[in-house]
Design an enzyme around this catalytic site. Structure first.
Site, short mmCIF file in Angstrom:
data_model
loop_
_atom_site.label_atom_id
_atom_site.label_comp_id
_atom_site.label_asym_id
_atom_site.label_seq_id
_atom_site.Cartn_x
_atom_site.Cartn_y
_atom_site.Cartn_z
N ASP A 254 -77.27 17.10 -1.95
CA ASP A 254 -76.05 18.07 -2.60
C ASP A 254 -75.67 18.90 -1.49
O ASP A 254 -76.51 19.15 -0.51
CB ASP A 254 -76.99 18.80 -3.52
CG ASP A 254 -76.07 19.50 -4.64
OD1 ASP A 254 -74.98 20.01 -4.03
OD2 ASP A 254 -76.53 19.83 -5.50
N ASP B 233 -70.45 16.10 -4.86
CA ASP B 233 -70.08 16.71 -4.04
C ASP B 233 -70.97 16.98 -2.50
O ASP B 233 -70.31 17.64 -1.51
CB ASP B 233 -69.95 18.46 -4.53
CG ASP B 233 -71.16 19.25 -4.84
OD1 ASP B 233 -71.98 18.91 -3.87
OD2 ASP B 233 -71.08 20.31 -5.17
N HIS C 263 -75.09 21.87 -1.90
CA HIS C 263 -75.49 23.12 -2.28
C HIS C 263 -77.07 23.05 -2.58
O HIS C 263 -77.60 22.04 -2.90
CB HIS C 263 -74.84 23.63 -3.61
CG HIS C 263 -73.49 23.58 -3.39
ND1 HIS C 263 -72.72 22.54 -3.65
CD2 HIS C 263 -72.53 24.41 -2.98
CE1 HIS C 263 -71.27 22.88 -3.68
NE2 HIS C 263 -71.26 24.12 -3.16
N HIS D 78 -74.96 25.74 -13.07
CA HIS D 78 -75.08 24.48 -12.29
C HIS D 78 -75.58 24.96 -10.99
O HIS D 78 -76.02 23.89 -10.03
CB HIS D 78 -73.68 23.80 -12.27
CG HIS D 78 -72.71 24.06 -11.43
ND1 HIS D 78 -71.80 23.33 -11.05
CD2 HIS D 78 -72.52 25.42 -10.90
CE1 HIS D 78 -70.82 24.17 -10.30
NE2 HIS D 78 -71.40 25.50 -10.17
N ASP E 288 -78.70 25.01 -5.08
CA ASP E 288 -78.83 25.03 -6.46
C ASP E 288 -80.01 25.77 -6.86
O ASP E 288 -81.01 25.56 -7.92
CB ASP E 288 -78.91 23.52 -7.25
CG ASP E 288 -77.57 22.95 -7.28
OD1 ASP E 288 -76.57 23.92 -7.05
OD2 ASP E 288 -77.50 21.81 -7.42
N GLU F 295 -71.39 15.76 -11.62
CA GLU F 295 -70.44 16.33 -10.99
C GLU F 295 -69.23 15.67 -10.77
O GLU F 295 -68.30 16.28 -9.99
CB GLU F 295 -70.80 17.19 -9.81
CG GLU F 295 -71.76 18.47 -10.05
CD GLU F 295 -71.30 19.68 -10.70
OE1 GLU F 295 -69.91 19.85 -11.01
OE2 GLU F 295 -71.98 20.34 -11.20
N ASP G 112 -75.61 14.81 -6.32
CA ASP G 112 -74.29 15.62 -6.79
C ASP G 112 -73.34 15.28 -5.82
O ASP G 112 -73.33 14.73 -4.52
CB ASP G 112 -74.50 17.13 -6.37
CG ASP G 112 -73.39 18.00 -6.96
OD1 ASP G 112 -72.18 17.40 -6.74
OD2 ASP G 112 -73.51 18.95 -7.14
N HIS H 193 -74.18 19.95 -12.65
CA HIS H 193 -75.57 19.83 -12.36
C HIS H 193 -76.66 20.65 -13.10
O HIS H 193 -77.78 20.62 -12.87
CB HIS H 193 -75.64 20.23 -10.80
CG HIS H 193 -76.68 19.36 -10.16
ND1 HIS H 193 -76.62 19.27 -8.71
CD2 HIS H 193 -77.68 18.53 -10.60
CE1 HIS H 193 -77.63 18.49 -8.49
NE2 HIS H 193 -78.11 18.09 -9.36
#
Length: 300
Positions: free
Chosen positions: A123, A229, A125, A140, A127, A272, A227, A100
């Site tokens: 996402d 994830d 997360h 990332h 980030d 990712e 992303d 990412h």
């Protein structure tokens, strides 16, 4: 959306510690992304991959707690130029990662001709780390912060301007793993976040309706940064930082379908995908299916 798509691959694995994510663009192509888009009537140009430099040693931090900084900066500089060129040519930039950290370059290129770019960050997360707040030094985990103008200048100044986006034009969707520094920054900047709590409570349709309205309020384009994830690991196992309890494959399809109906997305990246960690290319195939939905694929 116009009817021309330019695919840019970014085989980047230096923004994190787990090797293999550099093969993401290849396996997404292998899963049939070009064929899927062409079947929907899109004119697709695959522009190949950005060249990524290789450090003598991986995961080496500099004095600012940033790993492999020089190579990450150069790759994102090249990506920013390529993305801006695609947009100037009248095509929709579809960027395939890679980790990412490549969002630094894609947003730099996308925001070049925009006054107020809206961003949907789908996402697990945030980030939103910087070298000062990052527990790992992995870049990332920093691209959204960098795009807001926070962090090392060699990253924030890619493209020759900073910031690329304003906090009031950003929406995070699917968040369920945030570091303390990220929580603090979200509160300070007033960034709009739909955690899994909100998705569970009000449902994906309402989340996407509200998010779409939010990122189009006073903006002149919307960038989607997805992303893999973000999805629950049961649906997307081939990612480097999985977090249980995420949106399902079907919920994420619905999110893409709503965006397609609203026709607000002007650039996008899918990142990712790590085939070394995957099962029978499941995550790459999920990415291609989601791309199909974003670009208008329907059952009937």
């Amino acid at each position: 959306m116009n009817k021309k798509i330019a695919i840019i691959g970014v085989p980047m694995d230096l923004g994190q510690m787990r090797r293999g994510v550099d093969m993401g663009p290849s396996v997404i192509r292998y899963a049939g992304v070009v064929e899927r888009l062409e079947a929907l009537g899109w004119q697709v140009e695959d522009r190949g991959d950005i060249q990524i430099g290789r450090p003598k040693r991986f995961d080496v931090k500099n004095e600012s707690n940033l790993k492999d900084l020089e190579e990450v900066v150069e790759a994102n500089r090249l990506l920013a130029e390529e993305t801006a060129e695609v947009i100037a040519d009248g095509s929709f930039p579809l960027i395939l990662g890679g980790d990412h950290s490549i969002a630094i370059g894609s947003l730099a290129g996308t925001a070049k001709d925009k006054e107020n770019l809206g961003v949907i960050w789908y996402d697990a997360h945030g980030d939103l780390n910087t070298g000062e707040t990052s527990p790992s030094g992995n870049i990332h985990g920093m691209p959204l912060a960098v795009s807001l103008g926070l962090g090392d200048k060699s990253l924030t100044e890619i493209g020759g301007f900073s910031p690329k986006v304003k906090p009031e034009n950003v929406v995070l969707i699917g968040a369920r793993s945030l570091d303390e520094g990220e929580r603090k920054l979200i509160r300070e900047k007033g960034i709009k976040v739909y955690t899994m709590h909100e998705i569970d409570r009000i449902g994906m349709p309402q989340v996407m309706e509200e998010a779409s309205e939010y990122v189009t309020n006073g903006t002149d384009g919307v960038h989607l940064s997805l992303d893999l994830d973000a999805l629950d690991p049961s649906d997307a196992p081939g990612v480097g930082t999985p977090v249980v309890g995420g949106p399902t494959y079907r919920e994420t399809h619905l999110a893409m379908e709503i965006l397609a109906e609203k026709n607000i997305v002007t650039s996008a990246e899918f990142v990712e995908v790590n085939p070394i960690l995957d099962m029978k290319n499941q995550t790459a195939e999920a990415a291609v299916a989601l791309i199909g939905s974003l670009f208008g694929e329907k059952l009937l």
